[in-house]
Each structure stands twice: as C-alpha cells, then as structure tokens.
Design an enzyme around this catalytic site. Structure first.
Site, short mmCIF file in Angstrom:
data_model
loop_
_atom_site.label_atom_id
_atom_site.label_comp_id
_atom_site.label_asym_id
_atom_site.label_seq_id
_atom_site.Cartn_x
_atom_site.Cartn_y
_atom_site.Cartn_z
N GLU A 58 52.54 67.34 67.77
CA GLU A 58 52.25 68.77 67.79
C GLU A 58 52.02 69.26 69.21
O GLU A 58 51.79 68.48 70.13
CB GLU A 58 51.00 69.08 66.95
N ARG A 102 57.41 73.40 64.92
CA ARG A 102 56.42 74.38 65.38
C ARG A 102 56.00 74.17 66.84
O ARG A 102 56.40 73.25 67.51
CB ARG A 102 55.18 74.32 64.48
N ASP A 103 55.15 75.12 67.27
CA ASP A 103 54.42 75.08 68.54
C ASP A 103 55.35 75.18 69.76
O ASP A 103 55.35 74.29 70.63
CB ASP A 103 53.58 73.80 68.64
N GLN A 133 44.08 79.60 68.38
CA GLN A 133 44.22 79.70 66.94
C GLN A 133 42.90 80.08 66.28
O GLN A 133 41.83 79.53 66.60
CB GLN A 133 44.71 78.38 66.36
N ASP A 191 43.65 75.29 68.33
CA ASP A 191 44.54 75.08 69.47
C ASP A 191 44.50 76.22 70.49
O ASP A 191 44.60 77.40 70.11
CB ASP A 191 45.99 74.96 69.01
N TRP A 238 41.45 66.52 64.33
CA TRP A 238 41.96 66.97 63.04
C TRP A 238 41.40 66.18 61.86
O TRP A 238 41.63 66.54 60.71
CB TRP A 238 43.48 66.93 63.02
#
Length: 586
Positions: free
Chosen positions: A193, A141-142, A45, A29, A280
């Site tokens: 996400e 998250r994120d 990431q 990411d 993914w």
C-alpha cells in the site's frame, strides 16, 4: 484558523504535545503532502475523506475543513498532490493550481482526480473520473504522482496487490501503462500500500543519486501486524530496477508504528516525509479520546548511506530546534551492577547520548520509568541486537481490529554489530510515543506507548559488565498546540478512575506540566464524600485514599497558584459475602 484556543486545548490524557494529531475522530494515512505558497499542507485519511491542515514550519498546525469528501464514486482513499505550475492539465486557465490524485471506490478501486484553485481549501472533481479504470483486481489504490525530469513525463505509481504499477502522462489526465515491479521482490506477507518514489543523494553527494521505492505492507502474522519496506535502485521513467538481491528485505522502521509514509512534493531542496504512527493490526483501538491516531515526527536528511551497502537514513527535521526548551547536560558516568537513576523527570523531550562498553551482556535505559512501568531501549551484546521493548510500558494487551486480544506489549529488535563497542542514540519522547534514531538514523524504531503521565523517570542499567555514558544531553520540547506560557498549563494524575472494595487503600499521584517550568506549587486533595472514601494522608503530589463504604465519589485535585484542577472518579464496592467468595473460589 487559529487552534490556540485556551490552556486546555490538546491536554487530554496521552495527547501528543509536539506530534500532529486530529482534534477528534479517526486519523490514518498521510495524503497529498505538498509544499505550496510558503505553507506545508498535510492531508490525511479520515473515514474515507481527506482531512486538511497547514503549517509554516511542520510543527505548528492549523486544522482546515475537510478537503475531499465522499461523492457519487464513493470514498476518497489515499493519494498524492502535485502543483501544476504550467497548466499541463488545462484546468487552470493558463495559471497554476493543485491536482489531487486519489482512489475512488464505487465499481472497484480506481484512480480519480480533483483540482483546486484556492490552495487546497475547496476542490472540484474531474469530469472524466475515474481517470484510470480498475484493471480487474481487488487492490488497486494509493496513487503517487511525480515529475520525472529526464524523460519530461509525469509518473504515477499505484499499489496493485503485492506489486506496484507505473503509468506515464504528459497532461496529468490521460495515463498510459509503463511497467510493473515487485513480483518475487522483497516482503510479500500482505498487500502493498501507499507507494512512494523519490531520488536521493548517496552520502549527500548530489552528483550521485539513487531512487528509493517505498511501500507499506498490510496487516499480517509474519511481522505481527503491518510494516513498511523499501527498495534502492534505478528508475528510468518507465521501469524500476532493484540494485539488491530480490530476496533481500529492507525494513523502513523496526518499531511497530510507522506506516503509509509519504514525502512532500514541490520541495526540491529537501526530502521530508511523515508516516502514520499506528499499525493496521490495531488502527483505531488506542485508549485515547476524542481522537484516534497521530503522525510521526517529520523526518529529514533522507539519504542513502554507503556503509558496506546502500541504506536509507532518516533523522528528525532541523526545525526541531524551534521547539527546544531547557537543555540538561550530564557529565560522563559509568553504570555497573546497580542501576543508575538519572536526576531528571519529563514526558516531552529529546535525549542524545553515546554509550560505550567492552565486556557486557546487555545494557539499556528505562524511559518513562516509575511504578514498575517503563519502555526499554538497549543493546543485547551477546546476540548482536538493538531493541525497543514496551512489554512493561503500561498497556500489555489491546483488542485488535478483528476483536481478538493482541499482545501490544512486545519487544522489537534488529541486528546491530555489538563488536563496535559503542552506539549513538537520539530519542524523541512524547506523551504516547517513542521514536529512536540509532547511529544518526541508520536504524529507526517508532513505538506507541500508553504510559501514565506521572511515570516520567529515566534509569540506566548494565548486565554482566560496565557501560560508559558520554555526551548525554536531554532537551525539553515545547508543546506546539497552545500559546506559550511562562508557567504550568496541565495537571496530570496517575489514574482517572479507580474501583476499590471497602477497606482497601490506594495511592494517587499528581504532577504539573510542562516539567521544565520548575516553579514551586501546592496541590490540594479533597473527597466529595468522606463517608464513602476518605483521604488518609497527603504529601504534596501524593494522596492516600481509603475506601470506607459502597458508593461513588469524586476526588478533586487542585493546584493553588495556577488554578489547574482535575477530578478522579472513585467507585467503592461492598465486601463480597461468604457465598460470593465461595463462588469466586470455584
């Protein structure tokens, strides 16, 4: 840090030439995209850390040391960066600096904060971390942080399972819950996400703005992997309201490989974003080494377009002009029963064309064409579809992240009103990717392809009808990783290693890059042991090799003037015995 080390830098097989990729290791990411002090900062990431690179033009990047690494709170997962210009946080002694919001992992996913006073080179963790505790859910998250001018508050949007949650703050440290969005809205095939939230002008009219909420959707069977979706509506600083029916799904990119896209903060005159060019289902399974993963080409001109309904429009950034090389223009031509092979070869270029038709079943162009390999871009007129098909692009299957065989070579399509009788295409082609912008960016396809670098032709076809190809231009694109060269800087071959049985023959092909150099060159072929594998015939770029007896040899390929060379490993196996052949039959 100067990355223009030598002529071999970033010349590996499948290595992107004008897209961002990491020198080695994993890339995922994009994180913390920010424009600050005349530089674009791209964090991303890398195994739960934030890697860091900077650029003055979004094209030529310098890699810096890791920015955020694991600490006592675990990994530093995805997040965002803002510029604290007025020292709202109280962390900069009356000055300004960068604030990074990210997800820490120990004790459950939570939101943490780091700050930098040296333009993102080094970072200090905030003593109150995590600044937002986990509310008792797995997926939390994120964080994406932005300034909401109307309410004079900072806003954070966080992924919370298959929804997003909004928080507000005045000091960027203490956050209060505002609202949640997403329940029974859009696609719910997997976890949401990497949210993003930004306002855009409608048809370029700055007086009429709409908010876009973007989320990526994790790996799932419904969409054959991960994907991304967006919502268009209103945001009042506390709540997001979707203008469309809650059941309507707006897909960001109809290819398989555009994920976790983020916009640059502190860039007020433009809206630019970059996505992770992967999926993914197979995040780190690509046949590349020593790196895994690349970013999409940066996209600009993000705007909502009022054609019947509001939709997101994306186009390559205007800075693309800075890496344009030789431009080829082609006169208008027709394609009927027989395919039309274009007088062109290349693996790094931009193609633009307008195609029109009347009575027709299907048409398309075969890119990276050669040796039965190609990626198709076309329109199925009969069923009103525009498509990208990588079924025969070179790699048909891949072992996915679950260790299972996944059909990498598939066709991806979406609706297109073929009764219009025409279509405009803009295509960016790099060593291992194709990005297709349809109708000035109304529809996008981003697809990885792993096609041998010697497959570089283009062919047009039409089924049960005729097409007219107009305004066709192809512009070679320069590499952004090595110093400019007046000549060739890469020698590529159709294979890097091969296994043969005694008596078999195979053909090798070699070419020099970049394609637009057009200088004359001479290639020499040589076997390290003619008793094992002997060169039967050479014809410039081609070589015919015969396997003589069991063993291993290296076939060397060398271009005389440039001195560029490459080795192909050849393994020769003995002929199977009668018993072995019988065993194979049964």
């Amino acid at each position: 840090m100067n990355n223009k080390r030598n002529t071999s830098y970033y010349t590996e097989r499948y290595r992107p030439q004008f897209h961002f990729s990491t020198p080695k290791g994993n890339l995922a990411d994009p994180n913390g995209l920010v424009y600050y002090k005349n530089n674009y900062h791209l964090f991303h990431q890398k195994d739960g850390n934030w890697a860091h690179a900077v650029s003055h033009d979004l094209l030529h990047w310098n890699h810096l040391p890791l920015a955020l690494e694991h600490d006592e709170l675990g990994q530093a997962l995805s997040g965002s960066i803002v510029v604290d210009k007025s020292n709202c946080s109280g962390l900069f002694n009356g000055g300004e600096g960068l604030l990074a919001f990210y997800t820490s992992t120990v004790g459950g996913e939570a939101q943490s904060l780091a700050y930098s006073t040296d333009e993102g080179v080094t970072w200090q963790r905030h003593k109150k971390n995590p600044i937002i505790e986990n509310p008792g859910i797995k997926d939390f998250r994120d964080p994406k942080v932005l300034w909401h001018e109307s309410t004079k508050h900072w806003v954070m949007v966080v992924s919370t399972d298959q929804t997003v949650t909004f928080y507000r703050s005045t000091n960027l440290v203490d956050w209060a819950y505002s609202s949640q969005f997403g329940m029974e809205e859009g696609l719910h095939a997997a976890v949401w996400e990497c949210p993003d939230l930004f306002s855009l002008p409608v048809d370029g009219n700055q007086e009429e703005q709409k908010w876009v909420l973007h989320v990526s959707v994790g790996d799932n069977d419904e969409t054959k992997g991960s994907t991304a979706q967006y919502f268009i509506g209103e945001f009042d600083g506390r709540m997001f309201h979707n203008d469309n029916d809650s059941r309507e799904i707006l897909i960001t990119d109809f290819g398989q490989d555009f994920y976790a896209a983020q916009t640059f903060s502190n860039l007020y005159s433009r809206t630019i974003w970059i996505g992770w060019m992967a999926n993914w289902r197979y995040p780190y399974q690509s046949p590349t080494s020593p790196w895994l993963g690349a970013m999409s080409f940066p996209r600009d001109s993000l705007k909502t377009n009022k054609q019947n309904q509001l939709r997101l429009v994306q186009q390559p950034i205007l800075e693309l002009d800075n890496i344009k090389s030789k431009r080829r223009s082609f006169e208008e031509f027709m394609v009927e029963q027989e395919p039309h092979t274009l007088d062109f070869s290349g693996t790094n270029y931009m193609l633009e064309a307008t195609i029109s038709w009347e009575d027709l079943r299907e048409f398309g162009l075969r890119l990276r064409h050669g040796d039965g390999v190609e990626t198709l871009i076309g329109v199925d007129v009969e069923y009103d579809k525009v498509f990208v098909d990588r079924t025969n692009a070179g790699m048909k299957e891949i072992i996915d992240r679950n260790g299972e065989v996944f059909p990498f070579g598939q066709r991806y399509e979406t609706n297109y009103d073929a009764s219009k009788g025409s279509i405009e295409l803009c295509v960016l082609v790099d060593e291992s990717s194709i990005e297709v912008f349809v109708q000035e960016g109304m529809t996008i396809f981003t697809s990885l392809i792993y096609t041998e670098p010697t497959n570089d032709g283009i062919e047009w076809y039409a089924e049960n009808g005729t097409i007219i190809v107009q305004d066709l231009t192809i512009t070679y694109l320069k590499n952004t990783w090595r110093d400019k060269s007046l000549g060739y800087d890469r020698l590529v071959t159709n294979v890097e290693c091969v296994s043969l049985q005694e008596g078999e023959t195979t053909k090798f092909l070699a070419k020099l890059k970049p394609d637009e150099a057009e200088s004359q060159y001479e290639i020499l072929w040589e076997s390290s042991n003619k008793d094992i594998a002997n060169i039967q015939h050479t014809n410039g770029q081609e070589c015919l090799l015969e396997a003589v007896k069991e063993g291993e040899v290296m076939v060397s390929v060398k271009e005389i003037c440039s001195g560029l060379s490459k080795n192909i490993k050849v393994t020769v196996h003995g002929k199977p015995t009668l018993a072995e052949r019988i065993k194979q039959w049964f």
